[in-house]
Design an enzyme around this catalytic site. Structure first.
Site, short mmCIF file in Angstrom:
data_model
loop_
_atom_site.label_atom_id
_atom_site.label_comp_id
_atom_site.label_asym_id
_atom_site.label_seq_id
_atom_site.Cartn_x
_atom_site.Cartn_y
_atom_site.Cartn_z
N ASN A 130 21.99 30.00 21.72
CA ASN A 130 21.43 30.91 22.73
C ASN A 130 21.27 32.30 22.13
O ASN A 130 22.20 33.10 22.11
CB ASN A 130 22.34 30.96 23.96
CG ASN A 130 22.29 29.67 24.74
OD1 ASN A 130 21.34 29.42 25.48
ND2 ASN A 130 23.30 28.83 24.53
N GLU A 131 20.09 32.55 21.62
CA GLU A 131 19.81 33.80 20.92
C GLU A 131 19.61 34.94 21.93
O GLU A 131 19.46 34.70 23.13
CB GLU A 131 18.53 33.62 20.08
CG GLU A 131 18.66 32.59 18.96
CD GLU A 131 19.45 33.10 17.75
OE1 GLU A 131 20.33 33.97 17.90
OE2 GLU A 131 19.20 32.58 16.64
#
Ligand code: GLP
Length: 287
Positions: free
Chosen positions: A175-176
């Site tokens: 999850n950037e």
């Protein structure tokens, strides 16, 4: 300070914070160990205890698992507990956080390969109980397979425990920055720094996939218990921002501040930028 619902046996197994240490800037419970080995053994013990507690009740134990270098020693200790102390994985169902896309399962860079190599091949887990996002599917079916992954986790009543590492971008799973707090399992584009960090194992950044499939922030936050591990000085800055900074999609790990049963397990190097640690050093220098 929000209430933590950590159970007594978990609280007792981790070191308490020293009386004169100033934790007032910290928004996530964290424990600092001299070495990653010491911390990893504690985490493995917590997982083993959970598996055994569930066995006593004839229940499955639903584990969310991570890849990368951070959890390797935890897996080594779990294997030792299986081989030397009869820890059984018969009631364990696993869901891995993420997988590169596209990625063949038998590619040595795949997280599928990593998990079999570092854990599954060495314990008595039932193969059908292993779940890892499928990096082989064609693009048209990806959306549906992500929904199916999410639904499968829900069908087991959610994750009892989620193990995490952290990327230098502040990602958990993949999850950037920009990830939404309620995001579910989906395809994501990897940040440049993340690809740089993966370049060595792929023998060059040009070989690192640009995309990945990851559980979402919402999926992770639904876990009943979360333990994030970080070792080494190159994690110290992002650990400080995550524990002491404001909640923001720019550092997705900060969303964990809202989870009421999360612990960060750190070694001294990873904790070195925390205000508590820095002021402690200052006091030692002055006195
Ligand atoms: C990858 C994984 C993450 C992991 C991170 C850190 O990006 N998708 O789940 O936490 O790497 O890796 P390491 O533990 O090697 O520092």
């Amino acid at each position: 300070m929000k209430e933590k619902i950590m159970t007594d046996h978990i609280r007792a197994s981790y070191q308490p914070v020293g009386l004169f240490e100033d934790t007032s800037f910290e928004k996530i419970h964290n424990v600092i160990y001299d070495s990653s080995i010491e911390g990893s053994i504690l985490v493995a013990n917590e997982i083993a205890q959970l598996i055994k507690d569930k066995q006593k009740e004839n229940l499955n134990c639903i584990l969310g698992l991570a890849t990368g270098s951070s959890p390797v020693k935890v897996y080594e200790e779990l294997i030792r507990l299986h081989k030397e102390e009869e820890l059984s994985f018969r009631n364990v169902i696993t869901f891995n956080l993420d997988e590169y896309y596209p990625m063949e399962k038998n590619n040595i860079q795949s997280y599928d390969y990593f998990m079999h190599e570092h854990l599954f091949n060495h314990v008595n887990i039932v193969l059908e109980n292993i779940n890892i996002p499928d990096g082989t599917g064609d693009l048209d079916n990806l959306y549906q397979s992500c929904i199916d992954y999410e639904m499968k986790i829900k069908s087991y009543g959610g994750l009892d425990f989620q193990l995490l590492g952290i990327g230098r971008t502040g990602h958990i799973g993949f999850n950037e920055p920009g990830s939404h707090i309620n995001s579910g399992t989906r395809v994501i584009t990897l940040e440049h720094i993340t690809r740089v960090d993966a370049a060595t194992s792929f023998i060059g950044i040009e070989n690192v996939p640009r995309k990945a499939i990851t559980m979402g922030i919402g999926t992770i936050k639904n876990a009943k218990r979360i333990v994030l591990m970080a070792w080494g000085a190159n994690k110290s800055k992002i650990i400080q921002e995550t524990i002491e900074g404001e909640i923001s999609s720019i550092v997705p790990a900060t969303y964990l501040q809202q989870h009421n049963n999360t612990s960060f397990i750190l070694d001294e190097e990873a904790s070195s930028e925390l205000t508590r640690v820095k002021t402690q050093k200052l006091i030692i220098q002055i006195t």
